[in-house]
Design a protein around this motif. Sequence first.
Motif, PDB file in Angstrom:
ATOM      1  N   ASP A 271     -11.629 -53.442 -32.605  1.00 52.26           N
ATOM      2  CA  ASP A 271     -13.078 -53.557 -32.527  1.00 52.26           C
ATOM      3  C   ASP A 271     -13.564 -54.870 -33.111  1.00 52.26           C
ATOM      4  O   ASP A 271     -14.255 -55.635 -32.469  1.00 52.26           O
ATOM      5  CB  ASP A 271     -13.739 -52.392 -33.264  1.00 52.26           C
TER       6      ASP A 271
ATOM      7  N   GLU B 143      -9.377 -60.549 -21.747  1.00 46.74           N
ATOM      8  CA  GLU B 143      -8.678 -59.286 -21.849  1.00 46.74           C
ATOM      9  C   GLU B 143      -7.403 -59.537 -22.626  1.00 46.74           C
ATOM     10  O   GLU B 143      -6.640 -60.428 -22.320  1.00 46.74           O
ATOM     11  CB  GLU B 143      -8.321 -58.734 -20.483  1.00 46.74           C
TER      12      GLU B 143
ATOM     13  N   SER C 216      -3.963 -57.988 -23.905  1.00 46.73           N
ATOM     14  CA  SER C 216      -3.059 -56.874 -23.741  1.00 46.73           C
ATOM     15  C   SER C 216      -2.765 -56.247 -25.085  1.00 46.73           C
ATOM     16  O   SER C 216      -2.717 -56.906 -26.105  1.00 46.73           O
ATOM     17  CB  SER C 216      -1.771 -57.356 -23.098  1.00 46.73           C
ATOM     18  N   GLY C 217      -2.560 -54.971 -25.048  1.00 47.20           N
ATOM     19  CA  GLY C 217      -2.312 -54.276 -26.290  1.00 47.20           C
ATOM     20  C   GLY C 217      -1.066 -54.760 -26.988  1.00 47.20           C
ATOM     21  O   GLY C 217      -0.968 -54.730 -28.200  1.00 47.20           O
TER      22      GLY C 217
ATOM     23  N   LYS D 158     -11.742 -57.430 -23.867  1.00 49.09           N
ATOM     24  CA  LYS D 158     -10.913 -56.257 -23.669  1.00 49.09           C
ATOM     25  C   LYS D 158      -9.897 -56.225 -24.791  1.00 49.09           C
ATOM     26  O   LYS D 158      -8.980 -57.044 -24.837  1.00 49.09           O
ATOM     27  CB  LYS D 158     -10.218 -56.312 -22.310  1.00 49.09           C
ATOM     28  N   SER D 159     -10.063 -55.297 -25.660  1.00 45.88           N
ATOM     29  CA  SER D 159      -9.222 -55.283 -26.840  1.00 45.88           C
ATOM     30  C   SER D 159      -9.158 -53.890 -27.437  1.00 45.88           C
ATOM     31  O   SER D 159     -10.073 -53.101 -27.295  1.00 45.88           O
ATOM     32  CB  SER D 159      -9.782 -56.261 -27.880  1.00 45.88           C
ATOM     33  N   GLU D 160      -8.058 -53.649 -28.086  1.00 45.74           N
ATOM     34  CA  GLU D 160      -7.932 -52.390 -28.807  1.00 45.74           C
ATOM     35  C   GLU D 160      -8.573 -52.493 -30.183  1.00 45.74           C
ATOM     36  O   GLU D 160      -8.793 -51.491 -30.853  1.00 45.74           O
ATOM     37  CB  GLU D 160      -6.453 -52.022 -28.945  1.00 45.74           C
TER      38      GLU D 160
ATOM     39  N   LYS E 204      -2.195 -57.797 -28.958  1.00 47.25           N
ATOM     40  CA  LYS E 204      -3.195 -57.488 -29.961  1.00 47.25           C
ATOM     41  C   LYS E 204      -3.517 -58.737 -30.739  1.00 47.25           C
ATOM     42  O   LYS E 204      -3.770 -59.786 -30.196  1.00 47.25           O
ATOM     43  CB  LYS E 204      -2.723 -56.360 -30.869  1.00 47.25           C
TER      44      LYS E 204
ATOM     45  N   TYR F  25     -19.261 -44.195 -28.739  1.00 51.35           N
ATOM     46  CA  TYR F  25     -18.762 -45.201 -29.669  1.00 51.35           C
ATOM     47  C   TYR F  25     -19.902 -45.799 -30.472  1.00 51.35           C
ATOM     48  O   TYR F  25     -20.943 -46.154 -29.928  1.00 51.35           O
ATOM     49  CB  TYR F  25     -18.030 -46.306 -28.901  1.00 51.35           C
TER      50      TYR F  25
ATOM     51  N   THR G 204     -12.179 -49.767 -23.329  1.00 54.34           N
ATOM     52  CA  THR G 204     -11.268 -50.848 -23.688  1.00 54.34           C
ATOM     53  C   THR G 204     -11.999 -52.165 -23.892  1.00 54.34           C
ATOM     54  O   THR G 204     -11.423 -53.130 -24.350  1.00 54.34           O
ATOM     55  CB  THR G 204     -10.216 -51.046 -22.588  1.00 54.34           C
TER      56      THR G 204
ATOM     57  N   ARG H 190     -18.277 -50.773 -28.478  1.00 51.44           N
ATOM     58  CA  ARG H 190     -17.462 -50.576 -27.296  1.00 51.44           C
ATOM     59  C   ARG H 190     -18.332 -50.122 -26.137  1.00 51.44           C
ATOM     60  O   ARG H 190     -19.292 -49.399 -26.312  1.00 51.44           O
ATOM     61  CB  ARG H 190     -16.372 -49.533 -27.558  1.00 51.44           C
TER      62      ARG H 190
END
Length: 407
Positions: free
Chosen positions: A238, A86, A88-89, A234-236, A92, A259, A285, A279
């Motif tokens: 793709d 995961e 975190s945004g 878990k990523s913003e 990134k 998606y 997420t 996604r």
Amino acid sequence: MFSKSNAQTLPVLSHSVIYLFIFWCNIRIKTLGLFCFLKDGSECVKSMEKKKENSMANMRFSDENPSATTGFGGSIFDMVAVGTHEVSGADKWGALGFMDLLGIHQDFVSPSLFDSFQTPILSPPPPPPPSSSEVLLHQDILHEQKQDTKQQLLQGLPSQASTIPESSEVLNNPATPNSSSISSSSNEAANDEQNKAGDDEEQDQDQDKTKKLLKPKKKNQKRQREPRFAFMTKSEVDHLDDGYRWRKYGQKAVKNSPYPRSYYRCTTAGCGVKKRVERSSEDPTIVVTTYEGQHTHPCPITPRGSVGIAPDCSGFAAVSAPSFVVPQRQYLHHNHQQHVQPYIYTTSPSMNITTTASSSLNSSFPALLEAKRLFSPNSSTSSSLRDHGLLQDIVPTQMRKEAKEEE
DNA sequence: CGTTTTTGACCGGCGC
DNA sequence: GCGCCGGTCAAAAACG
């Protein structure tokens, strides 16, 4: 489970956990994960989604039949390695590359495991594929295999469909990468030549060309499938930066999901590695990336902050993610004939980290490649691991020395 | 201008 | 045979 030498390090374990936790918080990377080798990544995803009731963070895969523990019953693939990330945004990908994040596996995977990685990407042809007898033996075990899987077996292609997460991947991934990749590419080349000949005869419409391109494949044989390796991130973002260069060649809407799924192909000539990125419909997420095939070349690019060519993607900035307890039994066998269970390694519950590892991991998979890199023989951590194996990897070398001196 | 992405069409496999 | 679906192709557009 713990060896004597490992037990000696237990007094410092609490400090290690604290150290780890601080480090963990600093880099703000949370690992959830879920890596899996599988016959069909999409099925894996579906199964994962079906298993949503199990919090991903708490997912556990035991030595038992993975189907039973994961809800993958009847699936045609094997869980061989599991783990997720995961991101975190805030982080990134600006500061941390995907490979950096994947580096957490340095502590999931034993030195012995990396011994199994020793074969360089551009090494001579790996050992031959499993013999037909081996394949058939697998086939006997697999009662619920789908038809394409059976055909792969008949073709001597990799199959990990056994409910026993044993050496099928071991046999397949490291054993067949180039052979399978090259054979498929050579087939395509042959097809291209046939197509050219056909074009000489009649060049009416572009659609005809397309048909000619595709027909020879179906006539001769079913399209071969490479072993797949999927993981959830878990990523913003793709499309994760894994060090290789990819060209997008398609995008499809995913049924029951808002998606789309993107299809990428490695841009390096002769390398037929593909990957799919999509996604999760249930948790947007989460990005599910599925690799298919094995790279036949070194990592072509050097991500942020590094200089020069990275022959094996080792040029990535090493951002050492938190380390985790590595049970002694995680050490895997060099002998690919042996069955290897998808061991699970879990840190403290607060970390919600679960992963498994298998000697079947292959260096063509970026995550594992990075893990291999981080375990390079030049690494003091690596040498320590080779000596002790357990827990030491989460304790700084200096700290371990001090602990021993105290004893 | 070369490379990559987009996107509609097409193909093969599969279930009914 | 038909329709659905996943996967792929390739021309056009976008990008650097």
